[in-house]
Design an enzyme around this catalytic site. Structure first.
Site: not given
Length: 742
Positions: A306, A343, A393-395, A469, A556-557
């Site tokens: 891809s 791709g 070509s899906g993407r 500081a 919470c991660d």
């Protein structure tokens, strides 16, 4: 720029310090010596700003053209027909969000954010643009066949997306690719309404059931091709075909030597996950010849990864595959299709670079031309008829058509307020002894650092100031860990050091914006593979963004954050939220994640039991707002996500209901109270509605009321009841059970 805040030292002046006569630290005013401002600070904020400057800052024209732009009002506008969109056809995302999220009583749809906005017109334009690019390349190169693509449904299996692809692609014989049995079932169903010539490409690992299902599709006159990923799959296909009496059409997936070296090329090359080697290809062809089924072999498929970064790599892979195709034709196979796989990449960061997984160095036209040229050259060299060209070509098809909109609900201040909690913070009830008092109570070495820090500040030696500081803070943390320093003293040091950092520009103030979202559910590739997506405020773009921020989600991660952005940024320019809480002054702050229409919905899970977002499907129309909502789906409820993890919301509700009645009956007996049933009924109704709510935060009282089934209006409930007691126990249970059954 304000000076170091006037902190009431309440101690005698020290020789060599520019203290006021009353013994305080330098009073408010210019920083001693004229400290440099943070990125030109106040001066920068008064300079004029414009939507064009926001578009340049967020690179919207680079990654978003021709579908996204900033309009004159400072809002993100969608151009649904790409470059052919007329001004009156632009869709303003803020208007879509308002329509979706406004209460039903106000004419809205009452949906809760986060929200996916689907734009089928953009999807249609992408499909037509891909087809046009190949049609032009075919004509320009004298190619003697045609292009007909397939959409790999794994990119986004949503019903509307797949049905739209089939509908919009019917004039172009556009088909579908499936990689599992459920994907094959939905592809078969959808293609019943597609072009009869559309390909149904069956990829992935296969068992007897998968193969039988594909052969049934063939028997129903769907143009089905079973692509062999492994040599042993041929025996399964042959046995099932004989049993069902169906003549199969078979393809081979070739494992090419050409390898894509980026992250998305991990399955390519000789050691790739899928495909047949040259030896296995010859073995399969020979077996088909022995079985007198060589005419069934009609397609060659390959995939080199891809997000192919350059047309040079693409042409190399296509040329290798085309040579294999020609050899199979010479061997006697009835070859007619070459499927170049996926791709075709998109430019996530707008850099048009071939050296990054987040970009590609070409457009649709260059991609199509590279494929056509390579296949034509190989076929002409070997005297083989030009095959039908196919790509998966899906993407590139679906990424642009979906926008994820979410809300920042609060933002932290970049620095702690000096003296907060010590009687010097805003709104403090206790005046306290003062920040300077705690600083002067430090141990000798720490107090010396403090005095040296202030002396350096007075002299305008800001690098030295920051060194003292840091040394002061490090020393005091060690003393606090040893129990030799109080919490008030450590807080005083933290406040002073933050103030020094802000005033000297020693640290870029990066705020944390808390967003009403689960990154793991809605942006899984950001966490899993470090994918970058354009993230932009969808409004206020006529105003200069005054702060830099990172995004922290509701989970919470610690991984639930976005701290890498396009353009190599570790923070994102954002607008100040005022009090730090969205909606505190009636104004909300909305962000959009773009180019996420591929894979993100399919990969998202239920981490922390945050379910999927709400969805609206928006088409361009000639109405007053330039759009019409053609479909609206609320996000998963608490009951939905619990059921997905094998919990039983009905039984959970009954158990909680029983406990509520037991509790109130017990306390009513102790207090001789006759209202226990009413109180228990109110609690039971509230719990029932909690199961029905989305897991995400409900921002704002009116939105919460609407989500809970009450809009704050006069609904006949008792005064002060908030509407809960307006619903009887039976009504609440009935609503809840009806929700679960639906």
């Amino acid at each position: 720029m304000p000076a170091l805040a006037c902190v009431d030292a309440a101690v005698p002046p020290h020789p060599g310090y520019a203290f006021a006569l009353d013994g305080s630290l330098p009073a408010p005013g210019p920083f001693p010596g004229g400290a440099p401002t943070l990125g030109d600070g106040d001066a920068r904020r008064v300079l004029p700003w414009s939507p064009d400057l926001s578009a340049a800052l967020y690179k919207i024209d680079a990654w978003g053209a021709p579908y996204f732009a900033v309009n004159s009002a400072g809002n993100i506008a969608v151009r649904p027909h790409g470059s052919a969109t007329l001004p009156h056809q632009e869709i303003e995302l803020m208007k879509v969000v308002k329509k979706a999220s406004d209460l039903k009583s106000a004419g809205g749809l009452g949906l809760q954010l986060p929200l996916i906005v689907r734009l089928p017109d953009v999807l249609k334009n992408r499909l037509e643009s891909l087809q046009s690019a190949f049609d032009f390349a075919v004509a320009a190169n004298g190619y003697a066949s045609h292009y007909q693509g397939v959409y790999p449904v794994k990119c986004n299996q949503d019903r509307c997306v797949v049905e739209d692809v089939v509908q919009f692609g019917a004039p172009f014989r556009f088909g579908l690719e499936a990689g599992s049995k459920p994907e094959l079932l939905l592809a078969m169903s959808c293609l019943l309404r597609g072009s009869p010539e559309a390909l149904l490409v069956c990829n992935g690992y296969k068992d007897e059931e998968y193969v039988s299902l594909a052969l049934m599709a063939r028997a129903m006159d769907l143009n089905t091709v079973i692509v062999l990923e492994q040599e042993e799959e041929l025996d399964v296909v042959v046995d099932a075909a004989r049993r069902l009496g169906v003549r199969p059409v078979v393809g081979l997936r070739a494992k090419l030597r050409t390898k894509h070296s980026g992250h998305f090329g991990a399955t390519s090359g000789e050691k790739g996950k899928f495909g047949l080697t040259t030896t296995q290809i010859l073995s399969v062809a020979a077996k088909l010849r022995r079985l007198q089924m060589l005419d069934c072999l009609q397609l060659l498929h390959f995939h080199i990864g891809s997000q192919i970064p350059s047309t040079a790599l693409l042409a190399d892979g296509v040329n290798e595959a085309a040579q294999i195709y020609c050899e199979l034709a010479r061997f006697g196979a009835a070859m007619r299709v070459i499927d170049v796989g996926g791709g075709l990449g998109i430019d996530y960061d707008g850099s048009r670079s071939s050296g990054s997984d987040m970009s590609v160095g070409y457009g649709l036209e260059e991609y199509a031309d590279a494929v056509v040229r390579a296949v034509r050259r190989a076929c002409d060299q070997k005297g083989v008829r030009h095959p039908v060209l196919c790509s998966e070509s899906g993407r590139a098809l679906v990424s642009h058509h979906s926008v994820l909109v979410f809300e920042a609900v609060s933002a932290t201040s970049p620095f702690a307020a000096a003296g907060a909690g010590l009687g010097l913070g805003s709104g403090s009830d206790d005046p306290g002894p003062g920040l300077g008092y705690y600083l002067e109570e430090l141990a000798d070495e720490a107090r010396a650092d403090y005095r040296n820090l202030m002396a350096a500040a007075v002299r305008g030696e800001y690098e030295t100031c920051w060194i003292y500081a840091e040394q002061l803070k490090r020393r005091c943390v060690e003393q606090f860990k040893e129990g030799a320093l109080g919490l008030e003293h450590l807080a005083a040091v933290d406040g002073l050091c933050d103030l020094v950092a802000r005033e000297t520009g020693a640290a870029e103030p990066v705020r944390t914006f808390h967003v009403n979202l689960s990154l793991f559910t809605s942006m899984p590739d950001v966490w899993a593979i470090g994918q970058l997506f354009p993230i932009v405020p969808i409004h206020r773009l006529d105003q200069r963004p005054g702060v830099n921020g990172v995004l922290s989600d509701l989970t919470c991660d610690s991984d639930g954050k976005v701290d890498r952005f396009i353009g190599g940024r570790s923070s994102l320019p954002l607008h100040d939220m005022g009090g730090g809480i969205s909606g505190a002054n009636g104004e909300r702050y909305y962000l959009g994640m773009f180019l996420g229409g591929a894979y993100q919905e399919a990969l998202g899970g239920s981490h922390n039991l945050f379910g999927g977002p709400s969805v609206v499907r928006v088409s361009q129309s000639d109405g007053p707002h330039c759009f019409a909502v053609t479909r609206a789906v609320p996000g998963s409820s608490c009951a939905d996500v619990l059921r997905a993890m094998q919990h039983e919301p009905e039984l959970m509700f009954q158990a909680l209901k029983s406990r509520a009645y037991e509790y109130y009956a017990h306390h009513a007996a102790a207090k001789d109270d006759d209202d226990s049933d009413a109180a228990a009924a109110a609690v039971t109704c509230a719990i029932a509605r909690a199961f029905r709510l989305m897991p995400y935060l409900v921002c704002g009282r009116s939105a919460a009321a609407d989500a809970m089934g009450r809009d704050g209006s006069d609904d006949g409930g008792e005064e002060g009841s908030g509407g809960v007691l307006a619903y009887g126990d039976e009504d609440g249970e009935w609503d809840f059970m009806r929700c679960l059954s639906v």
